[in-house]
Design a protein around this motif. Sequence first.
Motif, PDB file in Angstrom:
ATOM      1  N   ARG A   6       0.837  -1.195   0.000  1.00 50.02           N
ATOM      2  CA  ARG A   6       0.000   0.000   0.000  1.00 50.02           C
ATOM      3  C   ARG A   6       0.872   1.245   0.000  1.00 50.02           C
ATOM      4  NH1 ARG A   6      -3.039   3.909   2.039  1.00 50.02           N
ATOM      5  NH2 ARG A   6      -1.812   4.180   3.927  1.00 50.02           N
ATOM      6  N   LYS A   7       0.535   2.192  -0.857  1.00 48.87           N
ATOM      7  CA  LYS A   7       1.283   3.446  -0.902  1.00 48.87           C
ATOM      8  C   LYS A   7       0.754   4.373   0.198  1.00 48.87           C
ATOM      9  CE  LYS A   7       2.359   3.257  -5.827  1.00 48.87           C
ATOM     10  NZ  LYS A   7       1.878   1.888  -6.041  1.00 48.87           N
ATOM     11  N   GLY A   8       1.640   5.099   0.819  1.00 51.85           N
ATOM     12  CA  GLY A   8       1.237   6.018   1.876  1.00 51.85           C
ATOM     13  C   GLY A   8       1.474   5.441   3.257  1.00 51.85           C
ATOM     14  N   ARG A   9       1.360   6.337   4.236  1.00 51.59           N
ATOM     15  CA  ARG A   9       1.580   5.965   5.629  1.00 51.59           C
ATOM     16  C   ARG A   9       0.253   5.737   6.337  1.00 51.59           C
ATOM     17  NH1 ARG A   9       4.808  11.357   7.010  1.00 51.59           N
ATOM     18  NH2 ARG A   9       3.125  12.084   5.626  1.00 51.59           N
ATOM     19  N   ASP A  10       0.305   4.873   7.349  1.00 51.91           N
ATOM     20  CA  ASP A  10      -0.851   4.649   8.205  1.00 51.91           C
ATOM     21  C   ASP A  10      -0.550   5.203   9.591  1.00 51.91           C
ATOM     22  OD1 ASP A  10      -3.028   2.928   6.867  1.00 51.91           O
ATOM     23  OD2 ASP A  10      -1.184   1.897   6.302  1.00 51.91           O
ATOM     24  N   PHE A  11      -1.375   6.127  10.050  1.00 53.26           N
ATOM     25  CA  PHE A  11      -1.287   6.649  11.410  1.00 53.26           C
ATOM     26  C   PHE A  11      -2.398   5.976  12.215  1.00 53.26           C
ATOM     27  CE2 PHE A  11       0.619   9.898   8.752  1.00 53.26           C
ATOM     28  CZ  PHE A  11       1.774  10.205   9.454  1.00 53.26           C
ATOM     29  N   VAL A  12      -2.009   5.162  13.174  1.00 57.45           N
ATOM     30  CA  VAL A  12      -2.968   4.388  13.962  1.00 57.45           C
ATOM     31  C   VAL A  12      -2.979   4.939  15.379  1.00 57.45           C
ATOM     32  CG1 VAL A  12      -3.646   2.103  14.775  1.00 57.45           C
ATOM     33  CG2 VAL A  12      -2.509   2.351  12.549  1.00 57.45           C
ATOM     34  N   ALA A  13      -4.148   5.372  15.844  1.00 58.27           N
ATOM     35  CA  ALA A  13      -4.263   6.003  17.157  1.00 58.27           C
ATOM     36  C   ALA A  13      -5.185   5.208  18.059  1.00 58.27           C
ATOM     37  CB  ALA A  13      -4.792   7.434  17.026  1.00 58.27           C
ATOM     38  N   ARG A  14      -4.872   5.243  19.346  1.00 58.06           N
ATOM     39  CA  ARG A  14      -5.745   4.674  20.370  1.00 58.06           C
ATOM     40  C   ARG A  14      -6.585   5.801  20.950  1.00 58.06           C
ATOM     41  NH1 ARG A  14      -3.913   1.658  26.036  1.00 58.06           N
ATOM     42  NH2 ARG A  14      -6.048   1.179  26.714  1.00 58.06           N
ATOM     43  N   HIS A  15      -7.886   5.606  21.054  1.00 55.60           N
ATOM     44  CA  HIS A  15      -8.782   6.657  21.544  1.00 55.60           C
ATOM     45  C   HIS A  15      -8.403   7.114  22.950  1.00 55.60           C
ATOM     46  CE1 HIS A  15     -10.852   4.061  24.423  1.00 55.60           C
ATOM     47  NE2 HIS A  15     -10.928   3.135  23.475  1.00 55.60           N
ATOM     48  N   GLY A  16      -8.955   8.248  23.362  1.00 55.65           N
ATOM     49  CA  GLY A  16      -8.680   8.780  24.694  1.00 55.65           C
ATOM     50  C   GLY A  16      -9.428   8.046  25.789  1.00 55.65           C
ATOM     51  N   GLU A  17      -9.093   8.376  27.013  1.00 50.93           N
ATOM     52  CA  GLU A  17      -9.710   7.746  28.185  1.00 50.93           C
ATOM     53  C   GLU A  17     -11.227   7.936  28.188  1.00 50.93           C
ATOM     54  OE1 GLU A  17      -8.427   8.112  32.704  1.00 50.93           O
ATOM     55  OE2 GLU A  17      -9.914   9.647  32.174  1.00 50.93           O
ATOM     56  N   THR A  18     -11.939   6.889  28.628  1.00 59.05           N
ATOM     57  CA  THR A  18     -13.397   6.938  28.700  1.00 59.05           C
ATOM     58  C   THR A  18     -13.876   6.815  30.148  1.00 59.05           C
ATOM     59  OG1 THR A  18     -13.812   4.556  28.589  1.00 59.05           O
ATOM     60  CG2 THR A  18     -13.450   5.703  26.496  1.00 59.05           C
ATOM     61  N   VAL A  19     -15.174   6.994  30.325  1.00 60.24           N
ATOM     62  CA  VAL A  19     -15.759   6.851  31.658  1.00 60.24           C
ATOM     63  C   VAL A  19     -15.604   5.423  32.171  1.00 60.24           C
ATOM     64  CG1 VAL A  19     -17.363   8.768  31.391  1.00 60.24           C
ATOM     65  CG2 VAL A  19     -18.079   6.468  30.667  1.00 60.24           C
ATOM     66  N   PHE A  20     -15.635   4.431  31.287  1.00 56.32           N
ATOM     67  CA  PHE A  20     -15.402   3.047  31.699  1.00 56.32           C
ATOM     68  C   PHE A  20     -13.954   2.853  32.136  1.00 56.32           C
ATOM     69  CE2 PHE A  20     -18.760  -0.191  30.137  1.00 56.32           C
ATOM     70  CZ  PHE A  20     -19.793   0.634  30.548  1.00 56.32           C
ATOM     71  N   ASN A  21     -13.017   3.413  31.370  1.00 56.79           N
ATOM     72  CA  ASN A  21     -11.615   3.316  31.757  1.00 56.79           C
ATOM     73  C   ASN A  21     -11.398   3.897  33.145  1.00 56.79           C
ATOM     74  OD1 ASN A  21     -10.689   4.245  28.399  1.00 56.79           O
ATOM     75  ND2 ASN A  21     -10.740   2.185  29.237  1.00 56.79           N
ATOM     76  N   ALA A  22     -11.958   5.074  33.376  1.00 55.72           N
ATOM     77  CA  ALA A  22     -11.770   5.758  34.655  1.00 55.72           C
ATOM     78  C   ALA A  22     -12.378   4.974  35.807  1.00 55.72           C
ATOM     79  CB  ALA A  22     -12.365   7.162  34.586  1.00 55.72           C
ATOM     80  N   ALA A  23     -13.473   4.274  35.542  1.00 59.93           N
ATOM     81  CA  ALA A  23     -14.163   3.509  36.582  1.00 59.93           C
ATOM     82  C   ALA A  23     -13.626   2.087  36.718  1.00 59.93           C
ATOM     83  CB  ALA A  23     -15.661   3.456  36.280  1.00 59.93           C
ATOM     84  N   ARG A  24     -12.638   1.732  35.881  1.00 61.34           N
ATOM     85  CA  ARG A  24     -12.059   0.383  35.883  1.00 61.34           C
ATOM     86  C   ARG A  24     -13.119  -0.679  35.573  1.00 61.34           C
ATOM     87  NH1 ARG A  24      -7.749  -0.490  34.353  1.00 61.34           N
ATOM     88  NH2 ARG A  24      -7.405  -2.382  35.615  1.00 61.34           N
ATOM     89  N   ARG A  25     -13.846  -0.419  34.487  1.00 66.20           N
ATOM     90  CA  ARG A  25     -14.822  -1.381  33.990  1.00 66.20           C
ATOM     91  C   ARG A  25     -14.335  -1.941  32.657  1.00 66.20           C
ATOM     92  NH1 ARG A  25     -20.706   1.382  34.286  1.00 66.20           N
ATOM     93  NH2 ARG A  25     -21.294  -0.695  33.503  1.00 66.20           N
ATOM     94  N   LEU A  26     -14.621  -3.215  32.417  1.00 62.74           N
ATOM     95  CA  LEU A  26     -14.247  -3.856  31.163  1.00 62.74           C
ATOM     96  C   LEU A  26     -15.121  -3.305  30.039  1.00 62.74           C
ATOM     97  CD1 LEU A  26     -13.833  -7.383  32.654  1.00 62.74           C
ATOM     98  CD2 LEU A  26     -12.123  -6.340  31.157  1.00 62.74           C
ATOM     99  N   GLN A  27     -14.489  -2.717  29.056  1.00 58.66           N
ATOM    100  CA  GLN A  27     -15.196  -1.961  28.032  1.00 58.66           C
ATOM    101  C   GLN A  27     -15.519  -2.815  26.809  1.00 58.66           C
ATOM    102  OE1 GLN A  27     -14.781   2.652  27.187  1.00 58.66           O
ATOM    103  NE2 GLN A  27     -12.897   1.521  26.977  1.00 58.66           N
ATOM    104  N   GLY A  28     -14.492  -3.483  26.286  1.00 56.55           N
ATOM    105  CA  GLY A  28     -14.691  -4.345  25.124  1.00 56.55           C
ATOM    106  C   GLY A  28     -15.342  -3.624  23.962  1.00 56.55           C
ATOM    107  N   ASP A  29     -16.311  -4.301  23.328  1.00 55.38           N
ATOM    108  CA  ASP A  29     -16.951  -3.737  22.139  1.00 55.38           C
ATOM    109  C   ASP A  29     -18.204  -2.930  22.461  1.00 55.38           C
ATOM    110  OD1 ASP A  29     -18.382  -5.929  22.971  1.00 55.38           O
ATOM    111  OD2 ASP A  29     -18.612  -6.823  20.984  1.00 55.38           O
TER     112      ASP A  29
END
Length: 220
Positions: free
Chosen positions: A14-37
Motif C-alpha cells: 500500500r502506498k502512503g503511511r498509516d497513522f494508527v491512534a488509540r482513543h482517549g480515556e473513557t468513563v469506563f476506563n476511569a471507573a475500571r470497567r471492562l469496556q470491550g466492544d
Amino acid sequence: MTPSVSAAPARSDRKGRDFVARHGETVFNAARRLQGDHPHTPLTRAGFAQADEIGRALRERLGHRPALTLWASPTGRALQTLAVIAEHLGLDWHAARTDPRLVEIGMGSWGGRYYADVVDEVGPVVTAEGLLRPAADGEDYRAIAARVTGWLADTGDDPGDRLVIMHGISSRVLRGVMTGAPVHPEWGAPIAAGLPQGSLVEIAHGRETVAHLGSGHAPA
C-alpha cells in the motif's frame, strides 16, 4: 475455530503511511470497567485532552488540511477522538469512514463489569504483557486478527496517508499484522506492544514508529 493468521502484513504494497491512534480515556476506563466492544462509553475530560494532544502532534507533522483518509471504529469513543483530531487538522469529520472490523475485542458476559468483580470470580484478566484474557463467551485474538486482516485487504487501495482511530487491544493486533510481528505462542495472532490511551504510531512499509506517546493508562 478461527484459523491462525500469518505474521506477514495483509497488504505490504500500500502506498502512503498509516497513522494508527488509540482513543482517549473513557468513563469506563476511569471507573475500571471492562469496556470491550461496548458501542458508546463517552470520553472523560482527560480523554478529550488526550485527543487534543494527538491532534496537535499530527498538525505539527502533517500541517493544515493534509491529504488524509479518515477511518475509525464506529464506537462513540473512537468517533469523539476523531472529531477532536479532525478539528486540529482542518478536516471534515463527516468525511470519515467507519468499519465494525475496527472495534475492540468482544468481552462477552464480562463486558461492562468491573475488573475487580471479574477478577474475584476467575482470577487475573490482564496478563503480564498487558493483554486482556478472552472471556469464555468472548472474542479471541485469532478472530481479531482475521477481521483486521480482512479490513486491510479490502482497503489496500486507499490512496496516500490515512488515519485510523481504534482501541487498545484491537489496535495492537492490527499493528502486529501490519508490521509482521511474531504470532503470539498462546493467543495465536501477531500482537504489537501496548501503548497508553491517546497514543499514535506511524506505520510505513511494515515499519512502525511512535509518533506520539499518550498520557493515558497502558496498555489495556
